[in-house]
Design a protein around this motif. Structure first.
Motif, mmCIF file in Angstrom:
data_model
loop_
_atom_site.group_PDB
_atom_site.id
_atom_site.type_symbol
_atom_site.label_atom_id
_atom_site.label_comp_id
_atom_site.label_asym_id
_atom_site.label_seq_id
_atom_site.Cartn_x
_atom_site.Cartn_y
_atom_site.Cartn_z
ATOM 1 N N LEU A 242 45.666 10.675 26.086
ATOM 2 C CA LEU A 242 45.815 11.418 27.341
ATOM 3 C C LEU A 242 47.073 12.291 27.320
ATOM 4 O O LEU A 242 47.057 13.418 27.780
ATOM 5 N N THR A 243 48.148 11.756 26.783
ATOM 6 C CA THR A 243 49.421 12.491 26.732
ATOM 7 C C THR A 243 49.347 13.672 25.772
ATOM 8 O O THR A 243 49.852 14.761 26.079
ATOM 9 N N ILE A 244 48.708 13.489 24.617
ATOM 10 C CA ILE A 244 48.574 14.561 23.618
ATOM 11 C C ILE A 244 47.804 15.753 24.194
ATOM 12 O O ILE A 244 48.090 16.906 23.867
ATOM 13 N N ASN A 245 46.846 15.465 25.089
ATOM 14 C CA ASN A 245 46.065 16.543 25.702
ATOM 15 C C ASN A 245 46.900 17.436 26.622
ATOM 16 O O ASN A 245 46.434 18.488 27.056
ATOM 17 N N LEU A 246 48.129 17.020 26.906
ATOM 18 C CA LEU A 246 49.025 17.846 27.726
ATOM 19 C C LEU A 246 49.735 18.918 26.902
ATOM 20 O O LEU A 246 50.377 19.804 27.458
ATOM 21 N N GLU A 247 49.599 18.842 25.565
ATOM 22 C CA GLU A 247 50.316 19.776 24.680
ATOM 23 C C GLU A 247 50.074 21.250 25.024
ATOM 24 O O GLU A 247 51.034 22.009 25.186
ATOM 25 N N PRO A 248 48.803 21.696 25.155
ATOM 26 C CA PRO A 248 48.595 23.120 25.482
ATOM 27 C C PRO A 248 49.204 23.503 26.823
ATOM 28 O O PRO A 248 49.709 24.624 26.971
ATOM 29 N N ILE A 249 49.167 22.579 27.793
ATOM 30 C CA ILE A 249 49.706 22.873 29.127
ATOM 31 C C ILE A 249 51.220 23.057 29.047
ATOM 32 O O ILE A 249 51.773 24.022 29.587
ATOM 33 N N TYR A 250 51.906 22.128 28.351
ATOM 34 C CA TYR A 250 53.354 22.249 28.159
ATOM 35 C C TYR A 250 53.693 23.590 27.502
ATOM 36 O O TYR A 250 54.600 24.297 27.932
ATOM 37 N N ALA A 251 52.966 23.900 26.425
ATOM 38 C CA ALA A 251 53.260 25.102 25.636
ATOM 39 C C ALA A 251 53.001 26.388 26.419
ATOM 40 O O ALA A 251 53.773 27.343 26.328
ATOM 41 N N ILE A 252 51.901 26.416 27.183
ATOM 42 C CA ILE A 252 51.561 27.618 27.961
ATOM 43 C C ILE A 252 52.623 27.880 29.035
ATOM 44 O O ILE A 252 53.067 29.018 29.235
ATOM 45 N N ILE A 253 53.064 26.811 29.730
ATOM 46 C CA ILE A 253 54.119 26.951 30.755
ATOM 47 C C ILE A 253 55.414 27.417 30.110
ATOM 48 O O ILE A 253 56.098 28.329 30.601
ATOM 49 N N LEU A 254 55.742 26.816 28.967
ATOM 50 C CA LEU A 254 56.959 27.180 28.227
ATOM 51 C C LEU A 254 56.904 28.640 27.771
ATOM 52 O O LEU A 254 57.894 29.378 27.873
ATOM 53 N N ALA A 255 55.725 29.056 27.269
ATOM 54 C CA ALA A 255 55.543 30.436 26.787
ATOM 55 C C ALA A 255 55.700 31.447 27.920
ATOM 56 O O ALA A 255 56.252 32.533 27.717
ATOM 57 N N LEU A 256 55.227 31.095 29.115
ATOM 58 C CA LEU A 256 55.360 31.983 30.271
ATOM 59 C C LEU A 256 56.828 32.220 30.603
ATOM 60 O O LEU A 256 57.231 33.324 30.955
ATOM 61 N N PHE A 257 57.649 31.174 30.495
ATOM 62 C CA PHE A 257 59.092 31.296 30.764
ATOM 63 C C PHE A 257 59.802 32.107 29.684
ATOM 64 O O PHE A 257 60.682 32.908 29.981
ATOM 65 N N ILE A 258 59.412 31.876 28.414
ATOM 66 C CA ILE A 258 60.117 32.514 27.288
ATOM 67 C C ILE A 258 59.665 33.957 27.058
ATOM 68 O O ILE A 258 60.484 34.856 26.868
ATOM 69 N N PHE A 259 58.325 34.183 27.080
ATOM 70 C CA PHE A 259 57.794 35.502 26.713
ATOM 71 C C PHE A 259 57.384 36.357 27.910
ATOM 72 O O PHE A 259 57.077 37.539 27.754
ATOM 73 N N GLY A 260 57.336 35.766 29.075
ATOM 74 C CA GLY A 260 57.057 36.521 30.299
ATOM 75 C C GLY A 260 55.726 37.253 30.311
ATOM 76 O O GLY A 260 54.672 36.649 30.137
#
Length: 304
Positions: A242-260
């Protein structure tokens, strides 16, 4: 005991966050996919070898294991090359959402190696995922090549995951990882030699890229792998999944902050992404419930 479990659960979230950060680093590093993967795997091998030496672990493996690890090492190298290619020609969000299809490729490949029937539910869920990808493909047509690369990477990821599911019964996780990474580097090196890829420019890596590569190979590859193996000793496979399935969500949110702006997509993309991620999560829940039921049945049979 409870404190130890909480500590390992928080560590698991950190590991998943680190895995998600891999895609961010791939986008930040200016190198093309092939040299990027060569440097990543080479440095990761060095870090894992140092870990083996410090922990006084054995490097020994039988001849059959060498052959198995060579084949899967090549698959892993190709998987990462296509993964980073997907990020380079599209963006982090597109690549990671498409990579989430790996669970369904496993559902198709696994029965061949584990000699079981393909379940109708897996086919239905797979078709829903395809529908979600169709929405993304249709409304984000400029990212078609990135989606294709990510699908190839996802299939290769599923392939070596199934192989590793067989290998782990005989070999330790550290040995598997070390030899697969080594043979992955060897494969790319042979390819570069034949294509005259080892040019002066190949070894001209800017300082910032070196920093990102060291983080990618040490923290996101060597450390994350070793830590994930240790965490699985204390946390149930269900919680891990269940936790591993959060990987894309973490990365997408992080990418929005970094790459705008580069990571901002049409509403249709997020609808398609929601379908894919929801079905992947649902698939994991169903599979783990079935696994728990089977274990209860086994225990009941033993008591009788």
């Amino acid at each position: 005991m409870q404190e130890s479990k909480l500590k390992n659960y928080l560590l698991l979230h950190l590991i998943v966050f680190i895995w998600g950060f891999t895609a961010i680093l791939g986008a930040l590093i200016s190198l093309d996919a092939v040299p990027l993967v060569w440097y990543r795997m080479s440095l990761a091998v060095i870090f894992i070898v140092l870990y083996f030496i410090i922990k006084k672990k054995s490097f020994k493996v039988d001849a059959r294991g060498i052959l198995k690890f060579f084949v899967t090492g090549v698959i892993i190298a190709l998987h990462w090359i296509f993964f980073f290619k997907a990020i380079k020609v599209s963006n982090v969000s597109v690549a990671l959402v498409t990579m989430s299809t790996g669970a369904f490729f496993v559902s198709l490949i696994e029965p061949i190696f584990f000699r079981r029937r393909i379940k109708p539910l897996e086919i239905i869920l797979g078709l829903i995922v395809i529908f979600g990808l169709y929405i993304i493909f249709n409304f984000e047509s400029q990212y078609k090549l990135g989606i294709i690369y990510a699908l190839i990477s996802s299939f290769l990821s599923a392939l070596f995951s199934v192989f590793n599911g067989l290998f782990i019964k005989k070999y330790s996780g550290g040995v598997i990882s070390l030899y697969q990474l080594f043979f992955g580097v060897l494969f790319i090196s042979i390819y570069l030699l034949f294509t005259n890829g080892f040019t002066i420019s190949f070894f001209e890596v800017v300082k910032l890229d070196w920093l990102y590569l060291v983080i990618l190979s040490s923290v996101c590859t060597a450390y994350a792998f070793i830590a994930s193996v240790n965490v699985m000793k204390y946390i149930s496979p269900y919680t891990v999944m269940l936790t591993i399935n959060l990987e894309p969500i973490y990365a997408i949110i992080l990418a929005l902050f970094i790459f705008g702006e580069k990571e901002k997509m049409n509403p249709e993309f997020y609808f398609g992404a929601f379908i894919v991620l929801f079905v992947v999560l649902l698939n994991g829940i169903i599979k783990n419930k079935t696994l728990i039921k089977n274990k209860i049945k086994e225990k009941t049979v033993r008591k009788k």
